[in-house]
Design a protein around this motif. Structure first.
Motif, PDB file in Angstrom:
ATOM      1  N   GLU A   1      54.744  44.282  52.209  1.00  0.00           N
ATOM      2  CA  GLU A   1      53.914  43.802  51.100  1.00  0.00           C
ATOM      3  C   GLU A   1      53.559  44.950  50.152  1.00  0.00           C
ATOM      4  O   GLU A   1      53.211  46.035  50.584  1.00  0.00           O
ATOM      5  CB  GLU A   1      52.633  43.181  51.663  1.00  0.00           C
ATOM      6  N   SER A   2      53.636  44.702  48.853  1.00  0.00           N
ATOM      7  CA  SER A   2      53.262  45.714  47.858  1.00  0.00           C
ATOM      8  C   SER A   2      51.759  45.655  47.599  1.00  0.00           C
ATOM      9  O   SER A   2      51.109  44.641  47.890  1.00  0.00           O
ATOM     10  CB  SER A   2      54.018  45.466  46.549  1.00  0.00           C
ATOM     11  N   PRO A   3      51.190  46.719  47.024  1.00  0.00           N
ATOM     12  CA  PRO A   3      49.762  46.691  46.701  1.00  0.00           C
ATOM     13  C   PRO A   3      49.389  45.535  45.770  1.00  0.00           C
ATOM     14  O   PRO A   3      48.385  44.849  45.988  1.00  0.00           O
ATOM     15  CB  PRO A   3      49.512  48.045  46.039  1.00  0.00           C
ATOM     16  N   ARG A   4      50.182  45.295  44.741  1.00  0.00           N
ATOM     17  CA  ARG A   4      49.883  44.212  43.800  1.00  0.00           C
ATOM     18  C   ARG A   4      49.895  42.852  44.505  1.00  0.00           C
ATOM     19  O   ARG A   4      49.011  42.022  44.312  1.00  0.00           O
ATOM     20  CB  ARG A   4      50.886  44.224  42.645  1.00  0.00           C
ATOM     21  N   THR A   5      50.911  42.634  45.331  1.00  0.00           N
ATOM     22  CA  THR A   5      51.005  41.374  46.066  1.00  0.00           C
ATOM     23  C   THR A   5      49.820  41.217  47.004  1.00  0.00           C
ATOM     24  O   THR A   5      49.257  40.125  47.137  1.00  0.00           O
ATOM     25  CB  THR A   5      52.336  41.313  46.849  1.00  0.00           C
TER      26      THR A   5
ATOM     27  N   TYR B   1      44.246  50.793  45.790  1.00  0.00           N
ATOM     28  CA  TYR B   1      44.780  50.399  44.484  1.00  0.00           C
ATOM     29  C   TYR B   1      43.843  49.358  43.895  1.00  0.00           C
ATOM     30  O   TYR B   1      43.453  48.412  44.578  1.00  0.00           O
ATOM     31  CB  TYR B   1      46.173  49.780  44.641  1.00  0.00           C
ATOM     32  N   LEU B   2      43.483  49.524  42.622  1.00  0.00           N
ATOM     33  CA  LEU B   2      42.587  48.583  41.953  1.00  0.00           C
ATOM     34  C   LEU B   2      43.248  48.056  40.681  1.00  0.00           C
ATOM     35  O   LEU B   2      43.594  48.833  39.793  1.00  0.00           O
ATOM     36  CB  LEU B   2      41.250  49.248  41.638  1.00  0.00           C
ATOM     37  N   TYR B   3      43.432  46.727  40.634  1.00  0.00           N
ATOM     38  CA  TYR B   3      44.126  46.064  39.529  1.00  0.00           C
ATOM     39  C   TYR B   3      43.153  45.305  38.645  1.00  0.00           C
ATOM     40  O   TYR B   3      42.089  44.869  39.093  1.00  0.00           O
ATOM     41  CB  TYR B   3      45.163  45.070  40.085  1.00  0.00           C
ATOM     42  N   ASP B   4      43.566  45.096  37.409  1.00  0.00           N
ATOM     43  CA  ASP B   4      42.800  44.281  36.475  1.00  0.00           C
ATOM     44  C   ASP B   4      43.029  42.811  36.823  1.00  0.00           C
ATOM     45  O   ASP B   4      44.142  42.298  36.707  1.00  0.00           O
ATOM     46  CB  ASP B   4      43.263  44.563  35.046  1.00  0.00           C
ATOM     47  N   GLY B   5      41.971  42.136  37.262  1.00  0.00           N
ATOM     48  CA  GLY B   5      42.054  40.713  37.571  1.00  0.00           C
ATOM     49  C   GLY B   5      41.836  39.843  36.353  1.00  0.00           C
ATOM     50  O   GLY B   5      42.040  38.634  36.399  1.00  0.00           O
ATOM     51  N   GLY B   6      41.401  40.460  35.265  1.00  0.00           N
ATOM     52  CA  GLY B   6      41.196  39.727  34.027  1.00  0.00           C
ATOM     53  C   GLY B   6      39.803  39.137  33.906  1.00  0.00           C
ATOM     54  O   GLY B   6      38.926  39.354  34.742  1.00  0.00           O
ATOM     55  N   VAL B   7      39.627  38.384  32.828  1.00  0.00           N
ATOM     56  CA  VAL B   7      38.350  37.724  32.540  1.00  0.00           C
ATOM     57  C   VAL B   7      38.474  36.281  33.012  1.00  0.00           C
ATOM     58  O   VAL B   7      39.359  35.544  32.574  1.00  0.00           O
ATOM     59  CB  VAL B   7      38.033  37.779  31.026  1.00  0.00           C
ATOM     60  N   LEU B   8      37.588  35.904  33.925  1.00  0.00           N
ATOM     61  CA  LEU B   8      37.588  34.543  34.460  1.00  0.00           C
ATOM     62  C   LEU B   8      36.770  33.629  33.556  1.00  0.00           C
ATOM     63  O   LEU B   8      35.698  34.014  33.080  1.00  0.00           O
ATOM     64  CB  LEU B   8      37.025  34.523  35.879  1.00  0.00           C
ATOM     65  N   THR B   9      37.271  32.440  33.339  1.00  0.00           N
ATOM     66  CA  THR B   9      36.553  31.444  32.540  1.00  0.00           C
ATOM     67  C   THR B   9      35.405  30.865  33.354  1.00  0.00           C
ATOM     68  O   THR B   9      35.354  31.017  34.584  1.00  0.00           O
ATOM     69  CB  THR B   9      37.490  30.303  32.123  1.00  0.00           C
TER      70      THR B   9
END
Length: 166
Positions: free
Chosen positions: A56-60, A96-104
Motif C-alpha cells: 500500500e502507498s501512503p496516498r492509498t 505523510y500528510l495530504y490535502d483532503g480538501g474543503v468538505l461541504t
C-alpha cells in the motif's frame, strides 16, 4: 552462504521504521477536522498506518483510513508534509500528510465514525491545533496549513518542525 542469503541477512539487520499517512480536511471557514480516538489520549487527523502487506502507498493508506474512520472517500490533493518523528517507546515514524480538501456542509453532515476506534469529531481553527493534537502531530498539521495558505510546496519536517539547513 550465497549472495542471496547475505542480502536477506543484511535486510533483516536493518532498523525498522513505521509509516503512517493522514489527510487534512477543512471546512469552508478553514477549520480543520479532528477525530477523537478511543485507544489513546488526545485528538488525531483521519489516517493511520500504511499496510505493508500488498504494498500500500501512503496516498492509498490516507484515503483508505479516511473512508474507514469517517466515511469520507474523496480523491486526495497534494502531499503537504513529510515528517520524521522520533518518540520514546516506538521505532521512528515517517508520516505523510495530504490535502483532503474543503468538505461541504453535506459531506460534514454525512460523517460516520468508525465506532471501533473513534468517539467523536470536531472542527478547530488552525491556531488551536497544537492544543488538541499531541506531540509533533499538532506542529505537523499547523505546518501543513501554512503550506496550503502560502502555496508553498511540500515541506520536510522533523518532529513537526522544519529542520535547520545543514
Amino acid at each position: 552462504m550465497t549472495t542471496t542469503d547475505d542480502y536477506a541477512t543484511y535486510i533483516a539487520s536493518l532498523p525498522r521504521v513505521l509509516a503512517g499517512a493522514a489527510a487534512l480536511y477543512r471546512d469552508a471557514e478553514g477549520r480543520v477536522l479532528l477525530v477523537e480516538p478511543n485507544y489513546r489520549e488526545g485528538w488525531a487527523l483521519p489516517g493511520g498506518t500504511i499496510e505493508s502487506d500488498g504494498g500500500e502507498s501512503p496516498r492509498t493508506a490516507a484515503r483508505r483510513e479516511s473512508a474507514e474512520e469517517i466515511g469520507i472517500d474523496v480523491p486526495l490533493g497534494r502531499l503537504l508534509a513529510v515528517d520524521w518523528s522520533i518518540d520514546a517507546g516506538r521505532p521512528p515514524l515517517v508520516a505523510y500528510l495530504y490535502d483532503g480538501g474543503v468538505l461541504t456542509a453535506d459531506q460534514l453532515a454525512s460523517i460516520r465514525l468508525q465506532e471501533e476506534e473513534l468517539l467523536s469529531w470536531k472542527l478547530v481553527e488552525p491556531a488551536e491545533l497544537t492544543a488538541h493534537l499531541l506531540g509533533g502531530l499538532g506542529l505537523r498539521a499547523q505546518e501543513a496549513c501554512r503550506v496550503l495558505e502560502s502555496g508553498e510546496g511540500t515541506v520536510e519536517l522533523e518532529n513537526g518542525r522544519r529542520p535547520s539547513a545543514s
